[in-house]
Design a protein around this motif. Structure first.
Motif, PDB file in Angstrom:
ATOM      1  N   LEU A  99      33.349  44.814  20.194  1.00  0.00           N
ATOM      2  CA  LEU A  99      33.041  43.860  21.254  1.00  0.00           C
ATOM      3  C   LEU A  99      31.991  42.864  20.794  1.00  0.00           C
ATOM      4  O   LEU A  99      32.128  41.643  21.006  1.00  0.00           O
ATOM      5  CB  LEU A  99      32.558  44.603  22.493  1.00  0.00           C
ATOM      6  CG  LEU A  99      32.069  43.734  23.660  1.00  0.00           C
ATOM      7  CD1 LEU A  99      33.197  42.839  24.176  1.00  0.00           C
ATOM      8  CD2 LEU A  99      31.510  44.605  24.784  1.00  0.00           C
ATOM      9  N   GLY A 100      30.942  43.354  20.146  1.00  0.00           N
ATOM     10  CA  GLY A 100      29.875  42.467  19.696  1.00  0.00           C
ATOM     11  C   GLY A 100      30.355  41.456  18.683  1.00  0.00           C
ATOM     12  O   GLY A 100      30.001  40.266  18.755  1.00  0.00           O
ATOM     13  N   LEU A 101      31.185  41.887  17.733  1.00  0.00           N
ATOM     14  CA  LEU A 101      31.696  40.960  16.720  1.00  0.00           C
ATOM     15  C   LEU A 101      32.671  39.957  17.322  1.00  0.00           C
ATOM     16  O   LEU A 101      32.712  38.795  16.899  1.00  0.00           O
ATOM     17  CB  LEU A 101      32.360  41.751  15.593  1.00  0.00           C
ATOM     18  CG  LEU A 101      31.414  42.603  14.745  1.00  0.00           C
ATOM     19  CD1 LEU A 101      32.202  43.389  13.699  1.00  0.00           C
ATOM     20  CD2 LEU A 101      30.354  41.742  14.064  1.00  0.00           C
ATOM     21  N   THR A 102      33.456  40.384  18.307  1.00  0.00           N
ATOM     22  CA  THR A 102      34.358  39.442  18.977  1.00  0.00           C
ATOM     23  C   THR A 102      33.562  38.355  19.691  1.00  0.00           C
ATOM     24  O   THR A 102      33.889  37.158  19.605  1.00  0.00           O
ATOM     25  CB  THR A 102      35.250  40.188  19.979  1.00  0.00           C
ATOM     26  OG1 THR A 102      36.049  41.146  19.281  1.00  0.00           O
ATOM     27  CG2 THR A 102      36.165  39.216  20.720  1.00  0.00           C
ATOM     28  N   ILE A 103      32.502  38.760  20.407  1.00  0.00           N
ATOM     29  CA  ILE A 103      31.637  37.781  21.073  1.00  0.00           C
ATOM     30  C   ILE A 103      31.015  36.838  20.049  1.00  0.00           C
ATOM     31  O   ILE A 103      30.981  35.612  20.231  1.00  0.00           O
ATOM     32  CB  ILE A 103      30.535  38.498  21.882  1.00  0.00           C
ATOM     33  CG1 ILE A 103      31.151  39.286  23.049  1.00  0.00           C
ATOM     34  CG2 ILE A 103      29.499  37.496  22.398  1.00  0.00           C
ATOM     35  CD1 ILE A 103      30.150  40.192  23.762  1.00  0.00           C
ATOM     36  N   ALA A 104      30.544  37.401  18.947  1.00  0.00           N
ATOM     37  CA  ALA A 104      29.861  36.597  17.931  1.00  0.00           C
ATOM     38  C   ALA A 104      30.786  35.554  17.329  1.00  0.00           C
ATOM     39  O   ALA A 104      30.415  34.375  17.197  1.00  0.00           O
ATOM     40  CB  ALA A 104      29.304  37.508  16.842  1.00  0.00           C
ATOM     41  N   TRP A 105      32.005  35.954  16.950  1.00  0.00           N
ATOM     42  CA  TRP A 105      32.909  34.996  16.318  1.00  0.00           C
ATOM     43  C   TRP A 105      33.449  33.980  17.313  1.00  0.00           C
ATOM     44  O   TRP A 105      33.771  32.852  16.945  1.00  0.00           O
ATOM     45  CB  TRP A 105      34.033  35.726  15.598  1.00  0.00           C
ATOM     46  CG  TRP A 105      33.555  36.326  14.318  1.00  0.00           C
ATOM     47  CD1 TRP A 105      33.396  37.646  14.028  1.00  0.00           C
ATOM     48  CD2 TRP A 105      33.125  35.618  13.151  1.00  0.00           C
ATOM     49  NE1 TRP A 105      32.889  37.808  12.757  1.00  0.00           N
ATOM     50  CE2 TRP A 105      32.723  36.582  12.190  1.00  0.00           C
ATOM     51  CE3 TRP A 105      33.035  34.268  12.820  1.00  0.00           C
ATOM     52  CZ2 TRP A 105      32.244  36.232  10.932  1.00  0.00           C
ATOM     53  CZ3 TRP A 105      32.564  33.925  11.559  1.00  0.00           C
ATOM     54  CH2 TRP A 105      32.174  34.882  10.638  1.00  0.00           C
ATOM     55  N   ALA A 106      33.526  34.373  18.584  1.00  0.00           N
ATOM     56  CA  ALA A 106      33.896  33.387  19.604  1.00  0.00           C
ATOM     57  C   ALA A 106      32.818  32.309  19.703  1.00  0.00           C
ATOM     58  O   ALA A 106      33.121  31.109  19.779  1.00  0.00           O
ATOM     59  CB  ALA A 106      34.097  34.078  20.952  1.00  0.00           C
ATOM     60  N   VAL A 107      31.560  32.718  19.694  1.00  0.00           N
ATOM     61  CA  VAL A 107      30.460  31.757  19.712  1.00  0.00           C
ATOM     62  C   VAL A 107      30.481  30.906  18.446  1.00  0.00           C
ATOM     63  O   VAL A 107      30.332  29.677  18.493  1.00  0.00           O
ATOM     64  CB  VAL A 107      29.109  32.488  19.848  1.00  0.00           C
ATOM     65  CG1 VAL A 107      27.939  31.515  19.659  1.00  0.00           C
ATOM     66  CG2 VAL A 107      29.005  33.166  21.206  1.00  0.00           C
ATOM     67  N   GLY A 108      30.680  31.548  17.304  1.00  0.00           N
ATOM     68  CA  GLY A 108      30.712  30.811  16.047  1.00  0.00           C
ATOM     69  C   GLY A 108      31.804  29.777  15.984  1.00  0.00           C
ATOM     70  O   GLY A 108      31.605  28.670  15.454  1.00  0.00           O
ATOM     71  N   SER A 109      32.972  30.088  16.528  1.00  0.00           N
ATOM     72  CA  SER A 109      34.074  29.123  16.494  1.00  0.00           C
ATOM     73  C   SER A 109      33.776  27.897  17.340  1.00  0.00           C
ATOM     74  O   SER A 109      34.186  26.783  16.997  1.00  0.00           O
ATOM     75  CB  SER A 109      35.367  29.791  16.980  1.00  0.00           C
ATOM     76  OG  SER A 109      35.277  30.145  18.350  1.00  0.00           O
ATOM     77  N   VAL A 110      33.053  28.082  18.436  1.00  0.00           N
ATOM     78  CA  VAL A 110      32.709  26.946  19.303  1.00  0.00           C
ATOM     79  C   VAL A 110      31.626  26.087  18.656  1.00  0.00           C
ATOM     80  O   VAL A 110      31.681  24.850  18.683  1.00  0.00           O
ATOM     81  CB  VAL A 110      32.241  27.457  20.682  1.00  0.00           C
ATOM     82  CG1 VAL A 110      31.694  26.305  21.524  1.00  0.00           C
ATOM     83  CG2 VAL A 110      33.393  28.141  21.409  1.00  0.00           C
ATOM     84  N   VAL A 111      30.640  26.721  18.037  1.00  0.00           N
ATOM     85  CA  VAL A 111      29.501  25.995  17.477  1.00  0.00           C
ATOM     86  C   VAL A 111      29.854  25.325  16.149  1.00  0.00           C
ATOM     87  O   VAL A 111      29.175  24.394  15.712  1.00  0.00           O
ATOM     88  CB  VAL A 111      28.307  26.953  17.316  1.00  0.00           C
ATOM     89  CG1 VAL A 111      27.112  26.258  16.687  1.00  0.00           C
ATOM     90  CG2 VAL A 111      27.909  27.532  18.668  1.00  0.00           C
ATOM     91  N   GLY A 112      30.937  25.761  15.490  1.00  0.00           N
ATOM     92  CA  GLY A 112      31.307  25.188  14.204  1.00  0.00           C
ATOM     93  C   GLY A 112      31.567  23.692  14.254  1.00  0.00           C
ATOM     94  O   GLY A 112      31.237  22.958  13.313  1.00  0.00           O
ATOM     95  N   ALA A 140      22.034  39.051  16.650  1.00  0.00           N
ATOM     96  CA  ALA A 140      22.076  38.861  15.198  1.00  0.00           C
ATOM     97  C   ALA A 140      23.481  38.471  14.746  1.00  0.00           C
ATOM     98  O   ALA A 140      23.651  37.611  13.867  1.00  0.00           O
ATOM     99  CB  ALA A 140      21.627  40.135  14.490  1.00  0.00           C
ATOM    100  N   ALA A 141      24.489  39.108  15.335  1.00  0.00           N
ATOM    101  CA  ALA A 141      25.870  38.789  14.963  1.00  0.00           C
ATOM    102  C   ALA A 141      26.231  37.357  15.360  1.00  0.00           C
ATOM    103  O   ALA A 141      26.938  36.662  14.616  1.00  0.00           O
ATOM    104  CB  ALA A 141      26.825  39.784  15.616  1.00  0.00           C
ATOM    105  N   CYS A 142      25.749  36.905  16.509  1.00  0.00           N
ATOM    106  CA  CYS A 142      26.008  35.520  16.925  1.00  0.00           C
ATOM    107  C   CYS A 142      25.344  34.534  15.968  1.00  0.00           C
ATOM    108  O   CYS A 142      25.937  33.503  15.613  1.00  0.00           O
ATOM    109  CB  CYS A 142      25.501  35.293  18.351  1.00  0.00           C
ATOM    110  SG  CYS A 142      26.533  36.039  19.633  1.00  0.00           S
ATOM    111  N   ALA A 143      24.119  34.846  15.551  1.00  0.00           N
ATOM    112  CA  ALA A 143      23.441  33.984  14.578  1.00  0.00           C
ATOM    113  C   ALA A 143      24.205  33.956  13.261  1.00  0.00           C
ATOM    114  O   ALA A 143      24.382  32.898  12.646  1.00  0.00           O
ATOM    115  CB  ALA A 143      22.010  34.475  14.360  1.00  0.00           C
TER     116      ALA A 143
END
Length: 430
Positions: free
Chosen positions: A62-75, A117-120
């Motif tokens: 769950l944490g990694l899914t949230i993190a990569w979702a955030v990363g894809s938007v911020v990219g 940390a994963a989101c960062a």
């Protein structure tokens, strides 16, 4: 005479595996420096987060899914930042940010700190990928980009293989100190990457290189999200990228649940894929020189991927060694399709982007990787494990449809879209 011929052929073989001296080789060295750390991270992270950090596997997912979702938007905005402020400085800062994010995993204990940390980490990684592509565009001519990206992909695979070996040593040790050493190595690898990137010449912001006034960039030209043709191309490429979790999830589950093949074949097929990309990706990309040849490469990849899926499907219900033979043939076809699709998509991602917004557009195109990694496990598990042979054929048909739809989408994009005019190159008749 034979010795002389062999000596003459050796540099030629080396040049096919190593990029030319100068910025191209420095970019490859930067890729190698952090891919070694990433390889070690990939093979140990799941056990580190569960055994050392103390998280349940479901919470890690769950944490990694949230993190990569955030990363894809911020990219996308980070790619835009690279366009406006200069890609080299942006890439260096994001490499440092990635290093600090990885280092933070060494001290997090608990779900919320882990997610932060994963989101960062995901944000910095997504932005770094976009900034690197913008940096590449500023240093390398259009005609050389796909070839260099093939070199970088080969370098990436080599680094991941070395890193995976180091990670395997940590897994064998199984101690907290071993896991912490791997994460420290990954953090250090991104520090080294930042230092290597500083060796590159400074690159002006994209709008300056493209001869576009600053007011034009700021004042009202729609961004990549309004470029519908490019969005369609990105969506189709995302469908084709569903093959990414095949080696790590789809094929292992298929072998374990549906075939009589030995489980060691999973490792052998991974080595086969990695080695093939290292040796042949550059050669496979050599014929891709423009939008037309890129579209043909993507279309061929769909046909080969359909054949691969059909062969994989045949491996169920047969003797172990027949299954091994079929799975090996399927894996060979799959890696051929992978290399064709990669070469074609790299070319299209640059050719269809406005010259003054390469970072922004690459940030958006790169979200396809994140989406494929996020949704791919769910799709592949449902199709392959749940449906079996029909699932393989449906997956292959989906890949074929996406590859053939790429042609009309590219023609729509090159006919002119709602964004600033693209810098078009004449397409050679291949």
């Amino acid at each position: 005479m034979r010795k002389r011929a062999a000596a003459a052929e050796a540099p030629a073989r080396t040049s096919r595996l190593v990029p030319p001296a100068g910025p191209q080789r420095v970019l490859a060295l930067a890729q190698l420096s952090n891919s070694v750390g990433d390889g070690a991270y990939y093979v140990t992270s799941a056990l580190y987060f569960t055994h050392v950090v103390g998280l349940a596997p479901a919470r890690v997912g769950l944490g990694l899914t949230i993190a990569w979702a955030v990363g894809s938007v911020v990219g996308v905005p980070l790619g835009r930042l690279a366009d406006r402020r200069g890609p080299r400085g942006t890439a260096v800062l994001l490499a440092l940010a990635t290093s600090f994010a990885v280092a933070s995993f060494l001290v997090v204990r608990g779900f919320v700190p882990f997610v932060l940390a994963a989101c960062a980490y995901a944000t910095a990684q997504s932005g770094l990928a976009a900034a690197r592509q913008a940096l590449l565009a500023g240093l390398v001519s259009r005609q050389e980009r796909t070839g260099l990206l093939a070199h970088l992909q080969s370098t990436l695979n080599a680094g991941l293989a070395v890193g995976a070996g180091l990670g395997g040593l940590a897994l064998h040790a199984g101690t907290q100190a071993a896991y912490l050493t791997v994460f420290a190595l990954d953090a250090a690898s991104f520090l080294l990457c930042a230092a290597v990137l500083l060796r590159l010449p400074a690159v002006e912001p994209a709008h300056t290189r493209a001869g576009v006034a600053r007011e034009h960039v700021k004042g009202g030209t729609p961004g990549v999200l309004h470029d519908r043709p490019y969005a369609v191309v990105t969506l189709l490429n995302t469908v084709l990228l569903l093959r990414m979790p095949l080696l790590s999830l789809g094929i292992p589950l298929w072998i374990a649940e549906r075939t009589e093949a030995p489980t060691w074949l999973v490792s052998a097929l991974f080595v086969l894929n990695t080695g093939a990309v290292m040796l042949f990706q550059v050669r496979m990309a050599r014929g891709v020189t423009g939008a037309a040849s890129a579209t043909r490469a993507v279309r061929r990849s769909g046909l080969v991927m359909l054949a691969s899926c059909a062969v994989f499907a045949l491996s169920a219900g047969v003797s172990p060694w027949v299954a091994v033979a079929l799975l090996t043939v399927g894996a060979v076809l799959q890696v051929v399709a992978e290399m064709q699709q990669s070469a074609g998509s790299w070319q299209l991602s640059f050719d269809l982007a406005p010259a003054d917004r390469v970072g922004e557009y690459q940030g958006f195109f790169g979200t396809g990787v994140t989406v494929a990694r996020t949704l791919g496990p769910l799709v592949l598990t449902a199709l392959l494990v749940g449906w079996g042979t029909p699932g393989w054929l449906l997956l292959g048909g989906l890949m074929l449809a996406a590859s053939y739809a790429m042609g009309p989408a590219v023609r729509w994009a090159t006919a002119g879209g709602p964004v600033a005019p693209r810098v078009r190159q004449p397409v050679p008749a291949n």
